[in-house]
Design a protein around this motif. Structure first.
Motif, PDB file in Angstrom:
ATOM      1  N   VAL A 173      -4.960   0.090  11.925  1.00  0.00           N
ATOM      2  CA  VAL A 173      -5.768  -0.444  13.031  1.00  0.00           C
ATOM      3  C   VAL A 173      -5.239   0.093  14.354  1.00  0.00           C
ATOM      4  O   VAL A 173      -6.001   0.558  15.208  1.00  0.00           O
ATOM      5  CB  VAL A 173      -5.780  -1.994  13.023  1.00  0.00           C
ATOM      6  N   TYR A 174      -3.925   0.051  14.523  1.00  0.00           N
ATOM      7  CA  TYR A 174      -3.315   0.534  15.762  1.00  0.00           C
ATOM      8  C   TYR A 174      -3.599   2.024  15.956  1.00  0.00           C
ATOM      9  O   TYR A 174      -3.985   2.451  17.049  1.00  0.00           O
ATOM     10  CB  TYR A 174      -1.809   0.263  15.725  1.00  0.00           C
ATOM     11  N   THR A 175      -3.455   2.813  14.897  1.00  0.00           N
ATOM     12  CA  THR A 175      -3.705   4.255  14.982  1.00  0.00           C
ATOM     13  C   THR A 175      -5.154   4.534  15.340  1.00  0.00           C
ATOM     14  O   THR A 175      -5.449   5.357  16.210  1.00  0.00           O
ATOM     15  CB  THR A 175      -3.336   4.939  13.640  1.00  0.00           C
ATOM     16  N   TYR A 176      -6.098   3.845  14.662  1.00  0.00           N
ATOM     17  CA  TYR A 176      -7.521   4.042  14.952  1.00  0.00           C
ATOM     18  C   TYR A 176      -7.866   3.592  16.359  1.00  0.00           C
ATOM     19  O   TYR A 176      -8.636   4.247  17.068  1.00  0.00           O
ATOM     20  CB  TYR A 176      -8.394   3.291  13.949  1.00  0.00           C
ATOM     21  N   ALA A 177      -7.310   2.469  16.778  1.00  0.00           N
ATOM     22  CA  ALA A 177      -7.605   1.952  18.122  1.00  0.00           C
ATOM     23  C   ALA A 177      -7.062   2.896  19.188  1.00  0.00           C
ATOM     24  O   ALA A 177      -7.717   3.121  20.207  1.00  0.00           O
ATOM     25  CB  ALA A 177      -7.015   0.555  18.292  1.00  0.00           C
ATOM     26  N   LYS A 178      -5.888   3.466  18.957  1.00  0.00           N
ATOM     27  CA  LYS A 178      -5.315   4.428  19.911  1.00  0.00           C
ATOM     28  C   LYS A 178      -6.180   5.682  19.988  1.00  0.00           C
ATOM     29  O   LYS A 178      -6.422   6.203  21.074  1.00  0.00           O
ATOM     30  CB  LYS A 178      -3.898   4.838  19.473  1.00  0.00           C
ATOM     31  N   ALA A 179      -6.614   6.154  18.825  1.00  0.00           N
ATOM     32  CA  ALA A 179      -7.353   7.409  18.772  1.00  0.00           C
ATOM     33  C   ALA A 179      -8.776   7.280  19.308  1.00  0.00           C
ATOM     34  O   ALA A 179      -9.259   8.175  19.993  1.00  0.00           O
ATOM     35  CB  ALA A 179      -7.394   7.925  17.334  1.00  0.00           C
ATOM     36  N   SER A 180      -9.444   6.217  19.007  1.00  0.00           N
ATOM     37  CA  SER A 180     -10.856   6.141  19.392  1.00  0.00           C
ATOM     38  C   SER A 180     -11.190   4.952  20.278  1.00  0.00           C
ATOM     39  O   SER A 180     -12.357   4.695  20.536  1.00  0.00           O
ATOM     40  CB  SER A 180     -11.733   6.102  18.135  1.00  0.00           C
ATOM     41  N   GLY A 181     -10.206   4.259  20.741  1.00  0.00           N
ATOM     42  CA  GLY A 181     -10.466   3.075  21.545  1.00  0.00           C
ATOM     43  C   GLY A 181     -10.502   3.325  23.040  1.00  0.00           C
ATOM     44  O   GLY A 181     -10.799   2.414  23.809  1.00  0.00           O
ATOM     45  N   GLN A 182     -10.208   4.556  23.470  1.00  0.00           N
ATOM     46  CA  GLN A 182     -10.203   4.835  24.903  1.00  0.00           C
ATOM     47  C   GLN A 182     -11.622   4.776  25.456  1.00  0.00           C
ATOM     48  O   GLN A 182     -12.555   5.314  24.878  1.00  0.00           O
ATOM     49  CB  GLN A 182      -9.580   6.203  25.176  1.00  0.00           C
ATOM     50  N   GLY A 183     -11.752   4.077  26.559  1.00  0.00           N
ATOM     51  CA  GLY A 183     -13.050   3.962  27.205  1.00  0.00           C
ATOM     52  C   GLY A 183     -13.913   2.853  26.625  1.00  0.00           C
ATOM     53  O   GLY A 183     -15.022   2.634  27.099  1.00  0.00           O
ATOM     54  N   SER A 184     -13.409   2.156  25.616  1.00  0.00           N
ATOM     55  CA  SER A 184     -14.226   1.092  25.017  1.00  0.00           C
ATOM     56  C   SER A 184     -13.673  -0.292  25.341  1.00  0.00           C
ATOM     57  O   SER A 184     -14.059  -1.269  24.736  1.00  0.00           O
ATOM     58  CB  SER A 184     -14.305   1.284  23.498  1.00  0.00           C
ATOM     59  N   GLY A 185     -12.733  -0.341  26.282  1.00  0.00           N
ATOM     60  CA  GLY A 185     -12.176  -1.620  26.691  1.00  0.00           C
ATOM     61  C   GLY A 185     -11.031  -2.098  25.805  1.00  0.00           C
ATOM     62  O   GLY A 185     -10.553  -3.220  25.948  1.00  0.00           O
ATOM     63  N   PRO A 223      -6.103  -2.475  26.919  1.00  0.00           N
ATOM     64  CA  PRO A 223      -5.107  -3.540  27.036  1.00  0.00           C
ATOM     65  C   PRO A 223      -4.604  -4.021  25.669  1.00  0.00           C
ATOM     66  O   PRO A 223      -3.422  -4.320  25.496  1.00  0.00           O
ATOM     67  CB  PRO A 223      -5.838  -4.672  27.766  1.00  0.00           C
ATOM     68  N   LEU A 224      -5.509  -4.071  24.697  1.00  0.00           N
ATOM     69  CA  LEU A 224      -5.100  -4.506  23.358  1.00  0.00           C
ATOM     70  C   LEU A 224      -4.236  -3.461  22.670  1.00  0.00           C
ATOM     71  O   LEU A 224      -3.253  -3.800  21.995  1.00  0.00           O
ATOM     72  CB  LEU A 224      -6.340  -4.820  22.507  1.00  0.00           C
ATOM     73  N   VAL A 225      -4.569  -2.185  22.862  1.00  0.00           N
ATOM     74  CA  VAL A 225      -3.751  -1.108  22.292  1.00  0.00           C
ATOM     75  C   VAL A 225      -2.364  -1.134  22.933  1.00  0.00           C
ATOM     76  O   VAL A 225      -1.353  -0.987  22.240  1.00  0.00           O
ATOM     77  CB  VAL A 225      -4.436   0.266  22.487  1.00  0.00           C
ATOM     78  N   ALA A 226      -2.310  -1.370  24.232  1.00  0.00           N
ATOM     79  CA  ALA A 226      -1.018  -1.453  24.918  1.00  0.00           C
ATOM     80  C   ALA A 226      -0.209  -2.633  24.394  1.00  0.00           C
ATOM     81  O   ALA A 226       1.008  -2.530  24.185  1.00  0.00           O
ATOM     82  CB  ALA A 226      -1.223  -1.570  26.431  1.00  0.00           C
ATOM     83  N   GLU A 227      -0.886  -3.743  24.165  1.00  0.00           N
ATOM     84  CA  GLU A 227      -0.196  -4.915  23.621  1.00  0.00           C
ATOM     85  C   GLU A 227       0.338  -4.630  22.219  1.00  0.00           C
ATOM     86  O   GLU A 227       1.478  -4.969  21.899  1.00  0.00           O
ATOM     87  CB  GLU A 227      -1.154  -6.108  23.597  1.00  0.00           C
ATOM     88  N   LEU A 228      -0.482  -4.013  21.378  1.00  0.00           N
ATOM     89  CA  LEU A 228      -0.023  -3.636  20.039  1.00  0.00           C
ATOM     90  C   LEU A 228       1.118  -2.627  20.122  1.00  0.00           C
ATOM     91  O   LEU A 228       2.070  -2.676  19.343  1.00  0.00           O
ATOM     92  CB  LEU A 228      -1.174  -3.053  19.211  1.00  0.00           C
ATOM     93  N   GLN A 263       3.467  -2.404  22.177  1.00  0.00           N
ATOM     94  CA  GLN A 263       4.763  -2.978  22.551  1.00  0.00           C
ATOM     95  C   GLN A 263       5.671  -3.161  21.342  1.00  0.00           C
ATOM     96  O   GLN A 263       6.880  -3.190  21.473  1.00  0.00           O
ATOM     97  CB  GLN A 263       4.564  -4.307  23.274  1.00  0.00           C
ATOM     98  N   ARG A 264       5.087  -3.238  20.168  1.00  0.00           N
ATOM     99  CA  ARG A 264       5.881  -3.355  18.930  1.00  0.00           C
ATOM    100  C   ARG A 264       6.787  -2.137  18.760  1.00  0.00           C
ATOM    101  O   ARG A 264       7.864  -2.223  18.197  1.00  0.00           O
ATOM    102  CB  ARG A 264       4.922  -3.502  17.733  1.00  0.00           C
ATOM    103  N   PHE A 265       6.366  -0.977  19.272  1.00  0.00           N
ATOM    104  CA  PHE A 265       7.110   0.266  19.084  1.00  0.00           C
ATOM    105  C   PHE A 265       7.842   0.718  20.346  1.00  0.00           C
ATOM    106  O   PHE A 265       8.478   1.762  20.347  1.00  0.00           O
ATOM    107  CB  PHE A 265       6.154   1.377  18.629  1.00  0.00           C
ATOM    108  N   ALA A 266       7.749  -0.075  21.417  1.00  0.00           N
ATOM    109  CA  ALA A 266       8.400   0.299  22.671  1.00  0.00           C
ATOM    110  C   ALA A 266       9.910   0.250  22.498  1.00  0.00           C
ATOM    111  O   ALA A 266      10.455  -0.675  21.903  1.00  0.00           O
ATOM    112  CB  ALA A 266       7.961  -0.638  23.790  1.00  0.00           C
ATOM    113  N   ARG A 267      10.558   1.268  23.010  1.00  0.00           N
ATOM    114  CA  ARG A 267      12.024   1.308  22.941  1.00  0.00           C
ATOM    115  C   ARG A 267      12.592   0.694  24.209  1.00  0.00           C
ATOM    116  O   ARG A 267      12.126   0.955  25.308  1.00  0.00           O
ATOM    117  CB  ARG A 267      12.510   2.739  22.807  1.00  0.00           C
ATOM    118  N   ARG A 268      13.620  -0.106  24.001  1.00  0.00           N
ATOM    119  CA  ARG A 268      14.286  -0.720  25.144  1.00  0.00           C
ATOM    120  C   ARG A 268      15.362   0.232  25.641  1.00  0.00           C
ATOM    121  O   ARG A 268      16.043   0.881  24.857  1.00  0.00           O
ATOM    122  CB  ARG A 268      14.918  -2.039  24.733  1.00  0.00           C
ATOM    123  N   THR A 269      15.503   0.278  26.949  1.00  0.00           N
ATOM    124  CA  THR A 269      16.557   1.116  27.514  1.00  0.00           C
ATOM    125  C   THR A 269      17.889   0.396  27.358  1.00  0.00           C
ATOM    126  O   THR A 269      17.946  -0.807  27.109  1.00  0.00           O
ATOM    127  CB  THR A 269      16.293   1.382  29.015  1.00  0.00           C
TER     128      THR A 269
END
Length: 157
Positions: A119-131, A134-139, A141-147
């Motif tokens: 779901v995350y991969t599909y949303a990243k790939a084809s979710g741009q411009g469809s609103g 924000p949800l892709v960014a929220e998802l 965060q699971r993979f965000a690396r902390r400094t």
């Protein structure tokens, strides 16, 4: 046994029935305990080789109780050896059940996580411009690396 995709549900009534069955098991075995790690380590262990030893020692003690000190409780030993034998088939069945629950939980969790990654991969790939940004960014965060700085700073609650 199939290790394919699990497609099942557990309705509220069945889940409640399983929980009731667990409660019944606990009620029927009111002497069950929960030991700490240190308590477990301190106990002499009853293994496969020690079971026949305990049975034989009970036989010897029962037939020759005159050499035992008066403080030795032969009847308590008998109850322990008998309870051990009575608990064994329950322990085997429960160990098998626990293993099956663990494996099923692991497999279902893997399937759910794999689907979430898709779901995350599909949303990243084809979710741009469809609103969905924000949800892709929220998802994401699971993979965000902390400094290193974020890791060293205490979190405030």
């Amino acid at each position: 046994m199939s290790t394919g995709k699990i497609s099942a549900t557990l309705n509220d009534a069945d889940q409640a029935a399983v929980m009731d069955a667990i409660t019944t098991i606990k009620e029927k075995l009111p002497f069950l305990l929960s030991l700490t790690v240190d308590q477990r380590k301190a106990l002499p262990k009853m293994g496969d080789k020690n079971q026949p030893f305990a049975h034989k020692a009970l036989e010897v003690a029962s037939q020759n109780s005159d050499f035992l000190p008066r403080s030795f409780d032969l009847e308590e030993m008998r109850r322990d050896v008998e309870l051990l034998a009575e608990l064994y088939p329950i322990m085997v069945a429960m160990t098998q059940l626990q293993s099956m629950i663990d494996d099923t939980y692991l497999k279902v969790g893997s399937e759910a996580y794999s689907s979430a990654l898709q779901v995350y991969t599909y949303a990243k790939a084809s979710g741009q411009g469809s609103g969905l940004e924000p949800l892709v960014a929220e998802l994401g965060q699971r993979f965000a690396r902390r400094t290193k700085r974020e890791k060293s700073q205490p979190t405030t609650v």
